[in-house]
Each structure stands twice: as structure tokens, then as C-alpha cells.
Design a protein around this motif. Structure first.
Motif, PDB file in Angstrom:
ATOM      1  N   GLY A  76       0.889  -1.246   0.103  1.00  0.00           N
ATOM      2  CA  GLY A  76      -0.038  -0.037   0.038  1.00  0.00           C
ATOM      3  C   GLY A  76       0.738   1.237  -0.031  1.00  0.00           C
ATOM      4  N   GLU A  77       2.243   1.274  -0.111  1.00  0.00           N
ATOM      5  CA  GLU A  77       2.980   2.211   0.325  1.00  0.00           C
ATOM      6  C   GLU A  77       4.301   2.420  -0.794  1.00  0.00           C
ATOM      7  OE1 GLU A  77       4.040   2.711   4.252  1.00  0.00           O
ATOM      8  OE2 GLU A  77       2.395   1.722   4.800  1.00  0.00           O
ATOM      9  N   GLU A  88      -3.701   3.139  -4.957  1.00  0.00           N
ATOM     10  CA  GLU A  88      -4.667   4.114  -4.285  1.00  0.00           C
ATOM     11  C   GLU A  88      -5.933   3.287  -3.910  1.00  0.00           C
ATOM     12  OE1 GLU A  88      -7.594   8.236  -5.435  1.00  0.00           O
ATOM     13  OE2 GLU A  88      -6.201   7.324  -6.875  1.00  0.00           O
ATOM     14  N   THR A  91      -5.099   0.960  -0.760  1.00  0.00           N
ATOM     15  CA  THR A  91      -4.981   1.952   0.457  1.00  0.00           C
ATOM     16  C   THR A  91      -6.496   2.332   0.940  1.00  0.00           C
ATOM     17  OG1 THR A  91      -2.926   2.549  -0.349  1.00  0.00           O
ATOM     18  CG2 THR A  91      -3.819   3.858   1.551  1.00  0.00           C
ATOM     19  N   HIS A  92      -7.112   2.717  -0.019  1.00  0.00           N
ATOM     20  CA  HIS A  92      -8.587   3.174   0.460  1.00  0.00           C
ATOM     21  C   HIS A  92      -9.231   2.056   0.811  1.00  0.00           C
ATOM     22  CE1 HIS A  92     -12.190   5.726   0.465  1.00  0.00           C
ATOM     23  NE2 HIS A  92     -12.822   4.590  -0.213  1.00  0.00           N
ATOM     24  N   TRP A  94      -8.223  -0.418   2.446  1.00  0.00           N
ATOM     25  CA  TRP A  94      -7.763  -0.990   4.034  1.00  0.00           C
ATOM     26  C   TRP A  94      -7.801   0.062   4.883  1.00  0.00           C
ATOM     27  CZ3 TRP A  94      -6.900  -5.665   5.291  1.00  0.00           C
ATOM     28  CH2 TRP A  94      -6.226  -6.193   6.280  1.00  0.00           C
ATOM     29  N   LEU A  95      -7.851   1.302   4.669  1.00  0.00           N
ATOM     30  CA  LEU A  95      -7.619   2.502   5.798  1.00  0.00           C
ATOM     31  C   LEU A  95      -8.566   3.550   5.456  1.00  0.00           C
ATOM     32  CD1 LEU A  95      -3.788   2.748   5.571  1.00  0.00           C
ATOM     33  CD2 LEU A  95      -4.936   1.572   7.218  1.00  0.00           C
ATOM     34  N   ALA A  98      -5.513   7.563   6.049  1.00  0.00           N
ATOM     35  CA  ALA A  98      -3.995   6.878   5.471  1.00  0.00           C
ATOM     36  C   ALA A  98      -2.742   7.538   6.185  1.00  0.00           C
ATOM     37  CB  ALA A  98      -3.915   6.965   4.039  1.00  0.00           C
ATOM     38  N   THR A 103       0.177  -0.266   6.075  1.00  0.00           N
ATOM     39  CA  THR A 103      -0.381  -1.351   5.530  1.00  0.00           C
ATOM     40  C   THR A 103       0.500  -2.651   5.926  1.00  0.00           C
ATOM     41  OG1 THR A 103       0.699  -0.870   3.576  1.00  0.00           O
ATOM     42  CG2 THR A 103      -1.526  -0.174   3.759  1.00  0.00           C
ATOM     43  N   ASN A 148      -9.613   3.218  11.383  1.00  0.00           N
ATOM     44  CA  ASN A 148      -8.896   2.125  10.437  1.00  0.00           C
ATOM     45  C   ASN A 148      -8.928   0.911  10.916  1.00  0.00           C
ATOM     46  OD1 ASN A 148      -7.847   4.104   8.772  1.00  0.00           O
ATOM     47  ND2 ASN A 148      -5.732   4.571   9.960  1.00  0.00           N
TER      48      ASN A 148
END
Length: 263
Positions: A76-77, A88, A91-92, A94-95, A98, A103, A148
Motif C-alpha cells: 500500500g506504500e 490508491e 489503500t482506500h 484498507w484504511l 491513511a 499497511t 482504521n
């Protein structure tokens, strides 16, 4: 000081240094090693693929150590694994908040070719049985952390529900066997985005130096028994060493083992 001794003291034994040693060498050698580990005719890692980690710390020449090669991947990073759009999206998914959040880290991650299509090879590695944790995700203490926490719970629940539709017997959860659950949830999410995935549970054999921490794996069969017993009730037995079709995209789950001797 040898290069393994440049690692933090609590990371010089077990699976971590073995992962780094497994990823040592020139790019052709590493690519061949990863391809052979998977052992499927339609899967290939090439020297031009992206992977992390890249090996043990390297001396800098001034008495210091470059520890960048040891860094594990966070899909995710870190760039180089997923397209900006997919980055993107995951990440959205999962979190909720952010910034300053994390992640999951992967012991080994690499891009690869699966049936001629760019995919991901994701490896979870263990050297003794107590590395397979049944703990749930710790409950956070901050408002953003709690947001989160709830989002992650919903993401894992979504993955489990869809996998159950494909193959009954999944019970992934944020609150039990969190590490196992997030490995399968992320694999599922990538396939939802059209990225084929090879998820490997890798056992390092004969890690005798870990006897004070847990039971090591004497052979491949012992590792297979350990993984399946650990995942029983959460992952259907039929999912191991098998391929699921998720959103018309391949998701393989493999159990593999190697011996990497600490030098």
C-alpha cells in the motif's frame, strides 16, 4: 562483523535473516530462485521484476551499514509493485485515515509473470511454529486508529465472504489469526483488481537455533502439517496448493519449504 550481525540483535535468527539470505545474489540468480520456489510452469520471475527485500545489510565503506536492502515491502506504500491506481484502491480499501497509518509488511514480495500477465508473488515465511500467531489485531487507542481498525475489519470480512462464495470454508477475521487473515485478504483484493497472485507460505527447515522459541520444521511434511493445523477453520483445506478463480483472475496458495543455513 559479518553482515548478519549488522542486523538488530533480535532479528539475527529465525525467518528474517533467512529471507534476506534467500534474496542475496545477482538479479538473475534471485529471479531463478524465486521462480524455482514457486515451481509452476506458468509462473516466472525475471531479472527486471521488482522485489523486496534485496538482501543483508551492505557495508558503506566508512564503517557503517546500508540497511535499505533489508526493508520489507508494503504494497500500500511502496512503488514498483502496483500501478498508481491500484495503489490508491488498496489503500482506500484498507484504511479510513491513511496518513501515519500502515499497511501490512510482506516477508518477500515480487512482481512476476503469471500466464503471461503481470502479477504478484507474495511470501509469508516462518522458521518455527510459534511464528504462526493466532492473535487478533490489537485494538488502537486513538480515534483515527479506531477508524482504521473498523475499516480493516470490514475489508477482511468482505474478502472472507467473497472467498466463501467461490470455495466454502473461509472464516477470515480481524480479531483472530490476524496475520493469516490479512495475507489472504490482500491476495483476494489484488485479484479483485485483476492482478493475479501467488501466495506462498514458506517454511525454513532445520532452524535449530530457534529451539528456545518454538519447534522448528524437520522436513517439508512437518511444515505442511503445521500450516494446515494453524489455518484449520479459517482456510478450507482444499485451498492449499490449489488455484481459485477470483473475478476471472488466478489466486494460487502454495506451501513451500527450503533450507537456508545461517553462516
Amino acid at each position: 562483523m559479518n553482515r548478519r550481525e549488522a542486523l538488530p540483535k533480535n532479528r539475527r535468527r529465525g525467518s528474517h535473516p533467512r529471507c534476506l539470505m534467500f534474496m542475496e545474489g545477482d538479479r538473475q540468480d534471485v529471479a531463478r530462485r524465486l521462480t524455482a520456489l514457486v515451481g509452476l510452469a506458468n509462473v516466472e520471475v525475471d531479472e527486471d521484476d521488482s522485489w523486496m527485500p534485496r538482501g543483508l545489510p551492505k557495508p558503506t565503506g566508512d564503517g557503517g551499514w546500508d540497511r535499505e536492502p533489508t526493508r520489507e515491502a508494503t504494497l500500500g506504500e511502496d512503488e514498483g509493485f502496483l500501478s498508481p491506481e491500484h495503489l490508491e484502491s488498496v489503500t482506500h480499501w484498507w484504511l479510513e485515515v491513511a496518513p501515519r497509518a500502515n499497511t501490512p509488511n510482506w516477508d518477500i514480495a515480487s512482481t512476476c509473470q503469471i500466464n503471461g500477465k503481470r502479477g504478484m508473488l507474495l511470501i509469508e515465511a516462518k522458521a518455527h511454529d510459534r511464528e504462526l500467531s493466532s492473535s487478533g489485531k490489537p485494538e488502537p487507542t486513538t480515534p483515527n486508529g479506531m477508524k482504521n481498525h473498523e475499516k480493516i475489519g470490514a475489508a477482511i470480512k468482505q474478502a472472507s465472504a467473497d472467498l466463501n462464495r467461490i470455495e466454502p470454508g473461509w472464516a477470515l477475521s480481524r480479531d483472530s489469526h490476524y496475520q493469516l487473515s490479512n495475507r489472504f485478504a490482500w491476495s483476494w483484493k489484488l485479484t479483485q483488481l485483476g492482478v493475479p497472485v501467488i501466495l506462498v507460505y514458506l517454511g525454513f527447515l532445520h532452524a535449530g537455533e530457534m529451539a528456545d522459541q518454538g519447534e522448528s520444521f524437520a522436513n517439508h511434511e512437518a511444515w505442511v502439517r503445521t500450516v494446515k493445523a494453524y489455518a484449520r477453520g479459517l482456510v478450507p483445506g482444499s485451498a492449499w496448493d490449489n488455484c481459485l478463480l477470483v473475478n476471472d483472475t488466478l489466486m494460487w496458495t502454495l506451501i513451500r519449504s527450503v533450507e537456508v543455513k545461517l553462516n
